[in-house]
Structure formats: structure tokens, C-alpha cells
Design an enzyme around this catalytic site. Structure first.
Site, PDB file in Angstrom:
ATOM      1  N   ARG A 160       3.804  -9.281  11.181  1.00 49.84           N
ATOM      2  CA  ARG A 160       5.100  -9.185  10.759  1.00 49.84           C
ATOM      3  C   ARG A 160       6.027  -9.677   9.783  1.00 49.84           C
ATOM      4  NH1 ARG A 160       2.560  -4.817   9.688  1.00 49.84           N
ATOM      5  NH2 ARG A 160       1.095  -6.605   9.660  1.00 49.84           N
ATOM      6  N   ASP A 194      -3.326   6.610   4.752  1.00 47.69           N
ATOM      7  CA  ASP A 194      -2.638   5.273   4.769  1.00 47.69           C
ATOM      8  C   ASP A 194      -3.283   5.492   6.157  1.00 47.69           C
ATOM      9  OD1 ASP A 194      -1.681   3.220   4.660  1.00 47.69           O
ATOM     10  OD2 ASP A 194       0.703   4.458   5.228  1.00 47.69           O
ATOM     11  N   GLU A 195      -3.699   4.070   6.524  1.00 53.28           N
ATOM     12  CA  GLU A 195      -3.883   3.190   7.699  1.00 53.28           C
ATOM     13  C   GLU A 195      -5.582   3.832   7.908  1.00 53.28           C
ATOM     14  OE1 GLU A 195      -2.659   0.547   8.613  1.00 53.28           O
ATOM     15  OE2 GLU A 195      -0.473   1.206   8.431  1.00 53.28           O
ATOM     16  N   LYS A 220       0.784  -1.030   0.012  1.00 57.06           N
ATOM     17  CA  LYS A 220       0.339  -0.112  -0.139  1.00 57.06           C
ATOM     18  C   LYS A 220       1.036   1.401  -0.037  1.00 57.06           C
ATOM     19  CE  LYS A 220      -1.044  -0.607   4.757  1.00 57.06           C
ATOM     20  NZ  LYS A 220      -0.244   0.990   5.027  1.00 57.06           N
ATOM     21  N   THR A 221       1.558   1.381   0.785  1.00 53.60           N
ATOM     22  CA  THR A 221       2.891   2.105   0.993  1.00 53.60           C
ATOM     23  C   THR A 221       3.645   2.257  -0.638  1.00 53.60           C
ATOM     24  OG1 THR A 221       3.598   1.702   2.490  1.00 53.60           O
ATOM     25  CG2 THR A 221       4.814   3.311   1.530  1.00 53.60           C
ATOM     26  N   GLN A 248      -6.741  -5.132  10.694  1.00 52.06           N
ATOM     27  CA  GLN A 248      -5.450  -4.535  11.145  1.00 52.06           C
ATOM     28  C   GLN A 248      -6.579  -3.205  11.917  1.00 52.06           C
ATOM     29  OE1 GLN A 248      -1.497  -4.894   8.970  1.00 52.06           O
ATOM     30  NE2 GLN A 248      -2.933  -4.746   7.230  1.00 52.06           N
TER      31      GLN A 248
END
Length: 722
Positions: free
Chosen positions: A589, A218-219, A34-35, A249
Site C-alpha cells: 500500500r 477485477d480482483e 490493472k485499473t 493478494q
């Protein structure tokens, strides 16, 4: 344009990127790039002639902001002109320009958590309310209220069933008045005051809504009510808002985050285009299989399943430790073995639900001389000597900051006690304490005690220096170094911290040559000790919440027991789903290896209890068979090549030593009971007991007590043969 290749994105990412107009929702699974998508979208907009001035990108951490800024600047000629920041930094910047329109000065101070606590404690004392009984309740409701868009009276009505809510609201109301008098905002105020500024002044809202033609977030699943409303206000003119999030998340509901904003977005922007990213670029297939299996147990989610073209890789493994010492030794010895196979300390993260699990782990890593850092401990900027110095600096930016004044008024000692402070407050008559002092409205005795303070403050106020030069002058004029005894360890450490602070200001000025003292103070107030996680060549030890958005080659998740993970207060289905999302974040992670641990019994909160394995272990697909007991850690380490039902160890797991450069087996007869040895961390000690297999010894170290070390890998030197 420096370097922008649309073909470097997969087809799903490209489809989302090319939808530049209107509202766009991208549900992006963990590790799905996504980044990369966000930075490429910015580059694509610039390539189409969009002005960098009209693009706003919002992230959730300072580290994410830095990384996105660096990527954009590498790809785009005008990348540094784009406004990329966290919500709090964005709001702080807006308020520095326009907060005077709602009755504050632009030189406002941002109060950290302990500053807010000081104000609450002062109010409770004045109202004759017990701090032990009321402080925690008031602080909870203050933050809870400010994460809504309700007035204080509306909040009181909504909470009418809470015991003593009227009394709590009285304290909250006085807290708000006190901060206004001090020209101060707390962290939650940065958001809510910006929201209210936009409500009260449509011209101000329109100025920013007109400017930001394209908004990227984002997020998005971590936005709270106020942040979501701010986004709607900013997108109210152009409507080009691109949000990326993953409801799987969302792990911050305790601070107001609402993953349902993803569903609300589809309602509030009816023409929204929805895209789904499911291809994972981070983890192996075996890890993703576990992650998908786990999160499928949640009902409040959009349907998606992570996949990868990467090989399946090593199977995730689980270890049932006897107790917390056994668990810590297992983690430390496994890290040591993998490091001998070429892994670096920074390749490892040990994650947990509770910070309380770190003590034994730290001891075990120290025993094996493994560099590590625990995140979430005592932060640098919260140390007493640093708070003292920053309070002095805050007064030069905001003379109305009574909290800062009270912290420094008797440091170094000037003979100003509680009586003198009470007298000063009485003389102030509603004015700030510093202004009262500077105006000379004190009696002779108090005036004499503060004479040098006043002279120093007036002298320094006239100086026109860069922030680093000014900080050095403040330290010198107020004799802050002389207040500490460098002959003691404590005094020496405090002096070193002040020097480290000076070095930090110098570094800030180098990177931001036009910055003011106010800019510097704001930067350290909005910083977090977790911004540096994964840096510095150390094993990372942290809670799962702290590593959101990060990735590590090898991840341990420890303490997987009912009541710990999931935590005991997860009583409702909603709470349990959030705990499962937290576990999902922990699992995802991991890039290469995932290693889980739980204990049969654990000493925690002052007592030893037998533990029940976490339901998440079973939901991940472990324990299809009745677990077989491994009698000791040495048994486990000696027999890793054999698959164990229930433990998911197999011949391809992380502990296989095939093809690894391993030093020869040590001579088990070298060590004897009663022998004197030396350890680089623990110093000299005496071997008191050795296990029957000769692999583990209990050693009593002077000043550190008894430690259990694996003799094969512990960095011991024999001092005396007996």
C-alpha cells in the site's frame, strides 16, 4: 471517443489489451496498473464498434466501481451506458428484474447482518436453544453454506463430522423459510439466488449471457465458488472473459474467496491466453525489494517479481517499542514531524491486523492534535435511530418484512409489549404482521393502540413523492423527532443523525433523479463504511483488510508480533500463507515510506505479555543482527541520522530533518512539575512528571486521566507559573 491513447500503456499491458477475443487471464502484481488496463480495454472495445450495452465490468468494492465509472466516462462518449458494478450490486439488479421467476416478489428487502441475526435469535428462542451457544455457529454455517453451490442436505452430509450439525441445519432451514415468508434476502442470497435463478431458468441465464459479449473482472483472486460459477454462466455464450487478479493478494478466504480460481480458470477455459504484469507504478524500489522478499516465502503462487523504474527511495524502517504506549507515541510523533516537512494528514495510513490495537493510537493522535479517522467502528446506518427510520421506509417497499415491523411497532412508544406481539403473531396465521394489522384482524385493545399507526401508513402509501420528500413525510407523520429529548446530549446527537440521513437522501436524489425509494434503500444497504477511506483530510487508521486496493504515501504497520500478525489462529500452512499475503498487501500500500513497529510487551485481552517479534519482520529482511535496545522514544527521535543495526534506520530514512523547515527547538526549562497547562482536546491538566531529558511529560488531565506527551510538539498552553 474523448481521450484514449493506447501508447500510454506499457508493452505488457498493450499485449493483454489487444487480445480481445476468448478467455484472457492477467496476473497483475500490486500497483501494476490493472485499473488503467481495464478502463483502457473498455475504451478500446468501444473504439472498435462494440456496443456499450454488451460490456459488463465487475469490481469488488463500491469505491472501485465509482473510480472505474468516472475514468471510463472521461475517456468514452457512451461510458455511462456500460454496466460497471460489484458482484452484489449486479446480482441485486438482475434479481429486481427476474426474481419473481423463482417465487419472490421484486420488491424484496435486503437484510443487513443485524437483521439476519434477529431472525436467527427468534428461531433459536422458539426452538428453546441457547443463543449464547448456537447463534455464532448457525451464522457461520449459513454463510459458509451459501458460499458453496451445495443444497442444504448436501452441505449437511459434507459437514457430517461437525457436532450437532443436524440441529444447526434445522435452524438454517427454518431461517430460509422465514426469509422467504418475509420476501427478504441476505447478502449471500444475492449471489446464490442469482446462481439458482440461472440454473432453474435457462432462458433468463441466456438473456444475460447473450447480452454481455465482453466481460471484465477485477480482483479475480477474491472470487468465491458462487461468483466463479456465475461468471462461467455469464460467459457461456460468447466466451469473451477478461479477468485480472493476483494470487499474492488473496486475503478473504474467511468469507469464501478462493485464489485457486485463478488456476481453475486455466482448466475451465483451456484456450486461455495468460499475461503477466510485474512493473509497479506505486512504490519505491526499496519497498518493492521488501515486498518481493516477503512473498517469496509462499509456495502457492505463480512466479512473478515486482519491479519499478522509480528510484530506490527511503529505506523502510522498523521500531521496537517498549509497549503499546511507546508504539503509539512513536507513530504520532513521526507523523507530526513529517507533517512539519509538508506532508498532509491524508498522506498517512496506520494499518494493523486487529482493530483492538487502535485505542492507544487514537489517544496519541488526539494528544498531538492530528486529524484522524478510525474505520471499522460503529457504522452510521447501524445506529439505532437510523435503523428505526430505515425500517419504517422498508415497510412501504416490502409490507412482508416482519423484521422491520417488529423494530418499529413500539417506536415511538405505543404500549406494544411482548404479550401484544405474541398475540399479533398468533393472529397472523402465516401472513405478514403488517398485512394482519392493515386487514383489521386485531382485537379491540390492540386495534386501538395501532389505530394512528394504521392511519399514517395508509395515508403515506397513497402519496406519490420523490424519495427525499417521502422520507421527510415519514419522519413527520410518525413523529420520529419527537421521540428524542433534544435537551440531552444523546437525544441531540440522534436528532442530528436523522437530519444527516435526510441530507443524504437529498444528495442521492440529486445524483439519481429517477431513483425510487427502493433504489435508495438498496444503495445504503450495499454501502460500506470503508468506501470513504482516504478521503476527508485525515490520517487513516484501519485494518489491512479494509484498505485492499488503496494506496498511501506513508504507511505504518503496527503490532508486528507473533499471535497478532500473523494472528494466533493461523495453525495450518494454508492459513500462514494467507497471513503472509495479508502482510504483502499491507507493505504494497506504501508509495514513499514504509514504517513498521512491534512491542517488547503489550497489554491485550486483559493482560500484559512479553511479545515475540513477527516472523514477517525477519522475512522482510530486518534483524540480520541482534536488535539493539533503544531505551526511550526520545532517544530514538534524537539519533535518527545514525544507522542502527537491526533497526534499519539510516541517514536517508524518513526521520532525517535535513532541508526541512523545522521550528526552533523549544526551551526545555519552560515546563515544570506542578505546572498547569491546557490542551485543545484534553482541556486543563497538571504536569506530574518530566523525563530526565526534558522531552516527555506525564500530564494529568481533568476527565481524561494521565497522558504522556512530547513537550516539543504537543499543543500545550501554560496557564499558571509555579
Amino acid at each position: 471517443m474523448k481521450s484514449f491513447d493506447l501508447n500510454s500503456l506499457n508493452s505488457e499491458q498493450q499485449q493483454a489489451l489487444l487480445q480481445t477475443e476468448g478467455a484472457v487471464l492477467v496476473t497483475a502484481g500490486a500497483g501494476s496498473g490493472k485499473t488503467r488496463l481495464l478502463t483502457h480495454r473498455i475504451a478500446y472495445l468501444l473504439s472498435k464498434g462494440v456496443s456499450p450495452y454488451s460490456i459488463l465490468a465487475i469490481t469488488f468494492t463500491n469505491k472501485a466501481t465509482r473510480e472505474m465509472s468516472e475514468r471510463v466516462q472521461k475517456m468514452c462518449e457512451d461510458g455511462e451506458k456500460i454496466w460497471i458494478s460489484t458482484f452484489h450490486s449486479m446480482c441485486s439488479k438482475i434479481l429486481r428484474f427476474d426474481i419473481d421467476k423463482i417465487g419472490y416478489s421484486r420488491s424484496f428487502t435486503i437484510y443487513a447482518e443485524d437483521d439476519s441475526e434477529k431472525v436467527v435469535k427468534e428461531i433459536l428462542s422458539e426452538m428453546s436453544l441457547s443463543e449464547d451457544k448456537w447463534k455464532k455457529e448457525v451464522l457461520f454455517h449459513l454463510s459458509n453454506w451459501k458460499n458453496t453451490v451445495l443444497s442444504l442436505s448436501e452441505y449437511e452430509f459434507q459437514m457430517k463430522d461437525v457436532t450437532d450439525i443436524r440441529k444447526i441445519v434445522r435452524v438454517m432451514d427454518e431461517y430460509e423459510k422465514r426469509l422467504k415468508k418475509n420476501n427478504a434476502l441476505d447478502f449471500d442470497d444475492l449471489l446464490i439466488k442469482t446462481y439458482k435463478l440461472f440454473l432453474c431458468r435457462e432462458d433468463v441465464k441466456n438473456k444475460y449471457a447473450e447480452r454481455f459479449e465482453y466481460i471484465l473482472v477485477d480482483e479475480f483472486q477474491d472470487t468465491n465458488t458462487v461468483q466463479y460459477e456465475l461468471l462461467k454462466q455469464l460467459a457461456s455464450i460468447h466466451g469473451n472473459i477478461f479477468v485480472v487478479g493476483d494470487e499474492d493478494q488473496c486475503i478473504y478466504s474467511w468469507r469464501g474467496a478462493n485464489f485457486k480460481n485463478i488456476f481453475m480458470f486455466r482448466r475451465d477455459f483451456p484456450d486461455v491466453k495468460v499475461f503477466k504484469l510485474e512493473r509497479n507504478y506505486r512504490s519505491t524500489g526499496a519497498i518493492l525489494e521488501k515486498a518481493n522478499k516477503l512473498i517469496a516465502h509462499n509456495r502457492s503462487r505463480l512466479d512473478k517479481k515486482l519491479w519499478t523504474q522509480s528510484p530506490a527511495g527511503d529505506m523502510p524502517v522498523i521500531y521496537n517499542a517498549t509497549d503499546e504506549r511507546d508504539e503509539a507515541l512513536f507513530v504520532a510523533s513521526t507523523i507530526e514531524r513529517l507533517m512539519r516537512q509538508g506532508e498532509q494528514p491524508s498522506d498517512f495510513a496506520v494499518l494493523m491486523r486487529l482493530n483492538a490495537l487502535t485505542r492507544n493510537l487514537e489517544e496519541a493522535l488526539l494528544a498531538y492534535n492530528i486529524p484522524h479517522k478510525i474505520y471499522g467502528g460503529f457504522k452510521f446506518y447501524e445506529r439505532a435511530e437510523i435503523k428505526m427510520l430505515t425500517s419504517y421506509l422498508r415497510l412501504f417497499v416490502n409490507p412482508d418484512d416482519d423484521v422491520a415491523l417488529l423494530r418499529v411497532i413500539n417506536f415511538p412508544k405505543r404500549g406494544i409489549g411482548d404479550g401484544a406481539i405474541a398475540k399479533l403473531k398468533a393472529l397472523s396465521n402465516g401472513e405478514s404482521l403488517l398485512r394482519t394489522i392493515l386487514n383489521g384482524e386485531l382485537d379491540l385493545q390492540l386495534s386501538k393502540k395501532l389505530e394512528q399507526f394504521v392511519l399514517n401508513f395508509q395515508f403515506l402509501s397513497e402519496l406519490k413523492l420523490k424519495p427525499d420528500e417521502f422520507v421527510s413525510e415519514v419522519i413527520s407523520k410518525f413523529a420520529l423527532r419527537e421521540a428524542f429529548d433534544q435537551k440531552t446530549d444523546e437525544g441531540f446527537n440522534k436528532l442530528m443523525n436523522i437530519s444527516a440521513f435526510e441530507a443524504g437522501v437529498q444528495e442521492f436524489v440529486k445524483l439519481n433523479p429517477e431513483a425510487t425509494l427502493s433504489d435508495y434503500l438498496e444503495s445504503i444497504t450495499l454501502t460500506s463504511d470503508t468506501d470513504a477511506i482516504g478521503e476527508g483530510g485525515c490520517v487513516t487508521i484501519a485494518t489491512v483488510h479494509a484498505v485492499k486496493g488503496l494506496e498511501f504515501k506513508n504507511v505504518f504497520i503496527i503490532g508486528l508480533e507473533e499471535g497478532i500478525f500473523p494472528i494466533s489462529r493461523s495453525n495450518s500452512p494454508e492459513d500462514l500463507e494467507e497471513e503472509r499475503r495479508l502482510m504483502y498487501v499491507a507493505v504494497t500500500r506504501a508509495e514513499k515510506r514504509l514504517i513498521l513497529t512491534h512491542c517488547s510487551r503489550r497489554f491485550l485481552y486483559g493482560k500484559t505479555s512479553y511479545q515475540i517479534v513477527s516472523r514477517f519482520c525477519k522475512e522482510l529482511g530486518f534483524y540480520d543482527y541482534k536488535p539493539q535496545k533503544i531505551s526511550s522514544i526520545s532517544d530514538a527521535l534524537a539519533d535518527f541520522d545514525k544507522p542502527k543495526k537491526g533497526y534499519n534506520f539510516n541517514k536517508n530514512d524518513v526521520f532525517s530533518e535535513k532541508n526541512a523547515q523545522i521550528k526552533p527547538k523549544f526551551d526545555i526549562l519552560r515546563y515544570k512539575i506542578g505546572q498547569k497547562v491546557s490542551h485543545p482536546k484534553f482541556g486543563d491538566g497538571i504536569i506530574e512528571q518530566i523525563s530526565s531529558d526534558g522531552l516527555v511529560a506525564d500530564i494529568n488531565f481533568e476527565g481524561f486521566g494521565r497522558k504522556s506527551l512530547m513537550l516539543e510538539i504537543a499543543p500545550l498552553t501554560v496557564l499558571e507559573e509555579r
